[in-house]
Design a protein around this motif. Structure first.
Motif, short mmCIF file in Angstrom:
data_model
loop_
_atom_site.label_atom_id
_atom_site.label_comp_id
_atom_site.label_asym_id
_atom_site.label_seq_id
_atom_site.Cartn_x
_atom_site.Cartn_y
_atom_site.Cartn_z
N PHE A 120 0.84 -1.20 0.00
CA PHE A 120 0.00 0.00 0.00
C PHE A 120 0.87 1.25 0.00
O PHE A 120 0.71 2.15 -0.83
CB PHE A 120 -0.93 -0.02 1.22
N LEU A 121 1.83 1.30 0.92
CA LEU A 121 2.70 2.47 1.03
C LEU A 121 3.63 2.60 -0.17
O LEU A 121 3.83 3.69 -0.71
CB LEU A 121 3.51 2.40 2.33
N PHE A 122 4.21 1.47 -0.62
CA PHE A 122 5.12 1.50 -1.77
C PHE A 122 4.42 2.07 -3.00
O PHE A 122 4.95 2.96 -3.67
CB PHE A 122 5.65 0.09 -2.07
N ASN A 123 3.23 1.55 -3.32
CA ASN A 123 2.53 1.99 -4.53
C ASN A 123 2.03 3.42 -4.42
O ASN A 123 2.06 4.16 -5.41
CB ASN A 123 1.39 1.02 -4.87
N LEU A 124 1.59 3.83 -3.25
CA LEU A 124 1.18 5.21 -3.05
C LEU A 124 2.36 6.15 -3.30
O LEU A 124 2.25 7.12 -4.06
CB LEU A 124 0.63 5.40 -1.64
N ILE A 125 3.49 5.84 -2.70
CA ILE A 125 4.70 6.67 -2.87
C ILE A 125 5.18 6.61 -4.32
O ILE A 125 5.50 7.64 -4.93
CB ILE A 125 5.80 6.23 -1.88
N TYR A 126 5.23 5.41 -4.90
CA TYR A 126 5.70 5.25 -6.28
C TYR A 126 4.85 6.08 -7.24
O TYR A 126 5.39 6.78 -8.10
CB TYR A 126 5.67 3.77 -6.69
N ASP A 127 3.54 5.99 -7.12
CA ASP A 127 2.65 6.73 -8.02
C ASP A 127 2.88 8.23 -7.94
O ASP A 127 2.90 8.93 -8.96
CB ASP A 127 1.18 6.42 -7.73
N HIS A 128 3.08 8.74 -6.73
CA HIS A 128 3.28 10.19 -6.57
C HIS A 128 4.68 10.62 -7.02
O HIS A 128 4.82 11.68 -7.64
CB HIS A 128 2.99 10.61 -5.13
N VAL A 129 5.68 9.81 -6.75
CA VAL A 129 7.04 10.13 -7.23
C VAL A 129 7.05 10.09 -8.76
O VAL A 129 7.62 10.97 -9.42
CB VAL A 129 8.10 9.17 -6.64
N ARG A 130 6.40 9.09 -9.34
CA ARG A 130 6.33 8.97 -10.80
C ARG A 130 5.65 10.20 -11.41
O ARG A 130 6.13 10.76 -12.40
CB ARG A 130 5.55 7.71 -11.17
N ALA A 131 4.54 10.63 -10.83
CA ALA A 131 3.83 11.81 -11.34
C ALA A 131 4.73 13.05 -11.25
O ALA A 131 4.76 13.87 -12.18
CB ALA A 131 2.53 12.03 -10.56
N HIS A 132 5.47 13.17 -10.16
CA HIS A 132 6.39 14.30 -9.99
C HIS A 132 7.50 14.27 -11.05
O HIS A 132 7.82 15.30 -11.65
CB HIS A 132 6.98 14.28 -8.58
#
Length: 146
Positions: A120-132
């Protein structure tokens, strides 16, 4: 997300997950690190394949901007992923570690609870870092054109 990025995502996820899982199982079981490492490498390989296939299907069923996904959708996503993975990994863990299906279930549930929170935390962080990162690339492209 293209194939290369999906592979990167899966490998990064599993590398961190395997390391953490081996350490956790070593603390809570009497199996040696070698046996746990081999088991978790097999499980991780299965999980990477499942991760790719499950997320490919999930993204087709639930298209749209990933950063806009609701918390309830993220919870459903991770629970479905982990339930599917348990179906495949319990018999494998029992066979490799020479334990009963019940013991494998208990061990796998412990790992799954940890991995569910981690995923849950990995994908949430990954998605936001990717968008950035993607947004920065766009901004650099705009500056280069100006």
């Amino acid at each position: 997300m293209g194939t290369l990025e999906r592979v990167f995502h899966s490998v990064l996820f599993e590398t961190l997950a395997v390391t953490s899982s081996i350490l956790g199982l070593a603390l809570f079981t009497d199996h040696d690190i070698g046996a746990l490492s081999g088991t978790m490498i097999v499980i991780a390989t299965m999980a990477m394949i499942w991760n790719y296939l499950f997320n490919l299907g999930f993204d087709r069923v639930m298209p749209g901007e990933k950063t806009q996904r609701s918390m309830s959708l993220r919870v459903i996503h991770v629970l479905l992923f982990e339930a599917g993975l348990l179906f495949f990994t319990i018999p494998v863990m029992a066979f490799i570690l020479k334990v009963s299906l019940w013991q494998a279930l208990l061990m796998d549930l412990g790992v799954t609870i940890f991995i569910t929170i981690y995923a849950f935390l990995f994908n949430l962080i990954y998605d936001h870092v990717r968008a950035h990162v993607l947004q920065r690339r766009v901004l650099k492209g705009v500056r280069a054109v100006s």
